[in-house]
Write a protein that holds these residues in place. Structure first.
Motif, short mmCIF file in Angstrom:
data_model
loop_
_atom_site.label_atom_id
_atom_site.label_comp_id
_atom_site.label_asym_id
_atom_site.label_seq_id
_atom_site.Cartn_x
_atom_site.Cartn_y
_atom_site.Cartn_z
N ASN A 1 13.17 39.86 44.22
CA ASN A 1 12.75 40.17 45.59
C ASN A 1 12.22 41.59 45.70
O ASN A 1 11.24 41.86 46.41
N ALA A 2 12.86 42.53 44.99
CA ALA A 2 12.42 43.93 45.03
C ALA A 2 11.00 44.07 44.49
O ALA A 2 10.19 44.84 45.02
N GLU A 3 10.68 43.31 43.44
CA GLU A 3 9.33 43.35 42.87
C GLU A 3 8.30 42.78 43.84
O GLU A 3 7.20 43.32 43.99
N ILE A 4 8.67 41.68 44.52
CA ILE A 4 7.76 41.08 45.49
C ILE A 4 7.54 42.03 46.67
O ILE A 4 6.40 42.22 47.13
N GLU A 5 8.62 42.63 47.15
CA GLU A 5 8.50 43.57 48.28
C GLU A 5 7.62 44.75 47.93
O GLU A 5 6.82 45.21 48.75
N ALA A 6 7.76 45.27 46.72
CA ALA A 6 6.94 46.42 46.29
C ALA A 6 5.46 46.04 46.26
O ALA A 6 4.60 46.81 46.71
N ALA A 7 5.15 44.86 45.73
CA ALA A 7 3.75 44.40 45.68
C ALA A 7 3.21 44.18 47.08
O ALA A 7 2.04 44.51 47.37
N ALA A 8 4.04 43.64 47.97
CA ALA A 8 3.61 43.40 49.36
C ALA A 8 3.37 44.71 50.09
O ALA A 8 2.43 44.82 50.90
N GLU A 9 4.19 45.69 49.84
CA GLU A 9 4.03 46.99 50.49
C GLU A 9 2.73 47.65 50.06
O GLU A 9 2.02 48.24 50.88
N GLU A 10 2.39 47.51 48.79
CA GLU A 10 1.12 48.06 48.30
C GLU A 10 -0.06 47.35 48.96
O GLU A 10 -1.04 47.99 49.35
N PHE A 11 0.06 46.03 49.09
CA PHE A 11 -0.99 45.26 49.76
C PHE A 11 -1.15 45.71 51.22
O PHE A 11 -2.26 45.92 51.70
N ARG A 12 -0.01 45.86 51.92
CA ARG A 12 -0.06 46.25 53.32
C ARG A 12 -0.75 47.60 53.51
O ARG A 12 -1.57 47.78 54.41
N LYS A 13 -0.44 48.55 52.63
CA LYS A 13 -1.06 49.87 52.73
C LYS A 13 -2.56 49.80 52.51
O LYS A 13 -3.33 50.46 53.19
N LYS A 14 -2.99 48.95 51.56
CA LYS A 14 -4.42 48.80 51.29
C LYS A 14 -5.12 48.17 52.48
O LYS A 14 -6.23 48.57 52.86
#
Length: 497
Positions: free
Chosen positions: A291-304
């Motif tokens: 879950n932590a890996e998915i959240e990190a990838a999602a956060e990067e997407f959101r910022k972009k």
């Protein structure tokens, strides 16, 4: 105090009975109903011993039920659900044991640090005591010398008999002799005074140093005693830790044995129905890691995505040159004059997210029947829906967006674990509430897209399979919103056609 302990025990028994009734009646795993938060809080407020007693009682009662069901048939949904309920209690026992082990390890570490610091302090005290003993020896030597001199002086004064300044004056033969004698008296008196003051000062310093030495020696004795006590505590705690670790291993073995039986029975049951899903007991720590890996990838997407909606300004400068010719009456040469004018043009560009509302399609177009629903019986942690389908079926993007996860999960033995070969898509369309939406596709046999790829709705992204925590070929499909966190999984049926 006795009444208080009695009340706690009675309360624990009553609570155990109530919770057991609720859990068995609902066929749920070890968890409290959403509307039963007071029971959850009551359980959390129990001591570790009371929690253990409660869990043991639950396991005992479930064992009796399993015995009755087993006499009829083990290959039933009810038996497997009950067995999974027991596994959840066993898992909770493991958690309690693990917490006790970690607590003992922490205690040993603290005691060892205390022991080490005490040892350092003892060594420091020994050095200080040694230095003080040397100083006292020097002070005693100096004091004895001055005291000896003082005794000689007192003895001389005693031998000289009666003496006074007046007799010195009257017996002086002349003025010169008088002044000489007076000066001698002054010097002798000054020397006597200085000697006496030195003795007093040395005596005071010697007494204070001896008292300080005694204090240091007392502290040394106390620290040495504390050191022994700490050493005993460490030894006792290590013994407790070893017992706790043995208990943990025993409970872990029991847990893994029951889990293996549950998985085997589920295989048998689903082999008959051909409606495959996940094995029901998955390690929570493993889920949190993923879950932590998915959240990190999602956060990067959101910022972009948010950065892409920022207004950009482009400035263009235009230069205009004008040339003029003039004549000077005193010169035959022509002179050129250049004038520059600047014109600024501003261009504003704004990239907006797709304004259309997200509408999902089925992830496996050829298989649209959900075989294991969201939050199904026996799956209190089943946060998606399953589409049983043959291996190699087309898995497509439920909506357009960007691939933020496309990877394979392996365990320490090199086998697929958890979601197996899985993909997560962050969609470029928001839902009707204006929230980001993320979809997850698990247990694939093959992935055909990579992280960073943009996919359209219905585009092929993988082929179905049975990798990871899977009892057979199927597609596990999750919808997460407004974040990509495991805790934000929602029922996909709300978004599917």
């Amino acid at each position: 105090m006795k009444q208080s302990n009695l009340f706690k025990r009675v309360f624990a028994v009553l609570l155990a009975f109530c919770l057991f009734t609720v859990s068995v009646a609902g066929g749920q795993t070890f968890a409290f109903a959403d509307d039963d938060t007071s029971s959850q809080e009551s359980y959390e407020n129990l001591s570790a011993e009371e929690k253990q007693a409660y869990l043991e009682q639950q396991i005992k009662e479930i064992n009796e039920k399993l015995s009755d069901l087993g006499d009829q048939s083990k290959e039933t949904e009810e038996y497997i659900n009950t067995l999974d309920e027991k596994i959840k209690y066993l898992q909770e026992e493991l958690t309690l044991c693990s917490e006790e082990v970690e607590s003992s390890k922490s205690k040993i570490e603290d005691l060892q640090n205390e022991y080490d610091e005490n040892e350092k302090e003892i060594e420091s005290l020994k050095v200080e005591i040694s230095d003080m003993q040397e100083l006292i020896a020097e002070l005693e030597e100096q004091f004895n010398e001055n005291y000896s001199d003082y005794c000689v002086r007192v003895r001389a004064m005693y031998v000289s008999g009666n003496f006074s300044v007046l007799s010195f004056i009257l017996t002086s033969s002349d003025i010169s002799s008088l002044f000489t004698r007076l000066e001698m008296i002054r010097r002798v008196s000054k020397s006597d005074k200085s000697l006496l003051e030195s003795l007093q000062s040395e005596s005071t310093e010697l007494t204070q140093t001896q008292e300080e030495l005694e204090s240091k020696q007392t502290s040394l004795t106390e620290n040495q005693e504390t050191l022994k006590q700490t050493e005993t505590q460490i030894s006792e705690t290590v013994t407790v830790l070893e017992q706790q670790q043995e208990t943990y291993e025993e409970k872990k073995t029991a847990y893994e044995s029951e889990k293996a039986e549950s998985d085997a029975l589920l295989d048998e049951l689903q082999a008959q129905t051909k409606e495959y899903s996940e094995y029901r007991n998955q390690d929570q720590a493993e889920l949190e890691e993923i879950n932590a890996e998915i959240e990190a990838a999602a956060e990067e997407f959101r910022k972009k995505m948010e950065a892409s909606t920022t207004t950009t300004t482009t400035t263009t400068t235009t230069t205009t040159t004008t040339t003029a010719s003039s004549s000077d009456s005193d010169s035959d040469d022509d002179s050129d004059t250049t004038t520059t004018k600047k014109k600024t043009t501003t261009t504003t560009t704004t990239k907006k997210q797709d304004s259309s509302v997200l509408q999902l399609t089925y992830p496996v177009p050829s298989f649209t029947t959900i075989t294991t629903d969201y939050g199904s019986a026996g799956y209190a942690g089943h946060t998606g829906v399953d589409f049983a389908c043959s291996t190699g079926s087309r898995v497509v993007a439920a909506e357009s967006g960007y691939v933020i996860i496309s990877t394979d999960l392996y365990d320490s033995n090199g086998n697929y674990r958890s979601y197996g070969r899985y993909i997560v898509i962050a969609h470029d369309k928001l839902d009707s509430n204006g929230n980001y939406v993320y979809t997850l596709y698990a247990h694939n046999s093959e992935r055909v897209v990579s992280v960073g790829d943009y996919v359209t709705k219905g585009q092929l992204i993988a082929y179905s399979g049975s990798t990871g925590n899977s009892s057979g070929p199927h597609c596990h499909f999750e919808v997460r919103t407004p974040t990509a966190s495991y805790s934000d999984c929602v029922n996909p049926n709300k978004y599917l056609p």
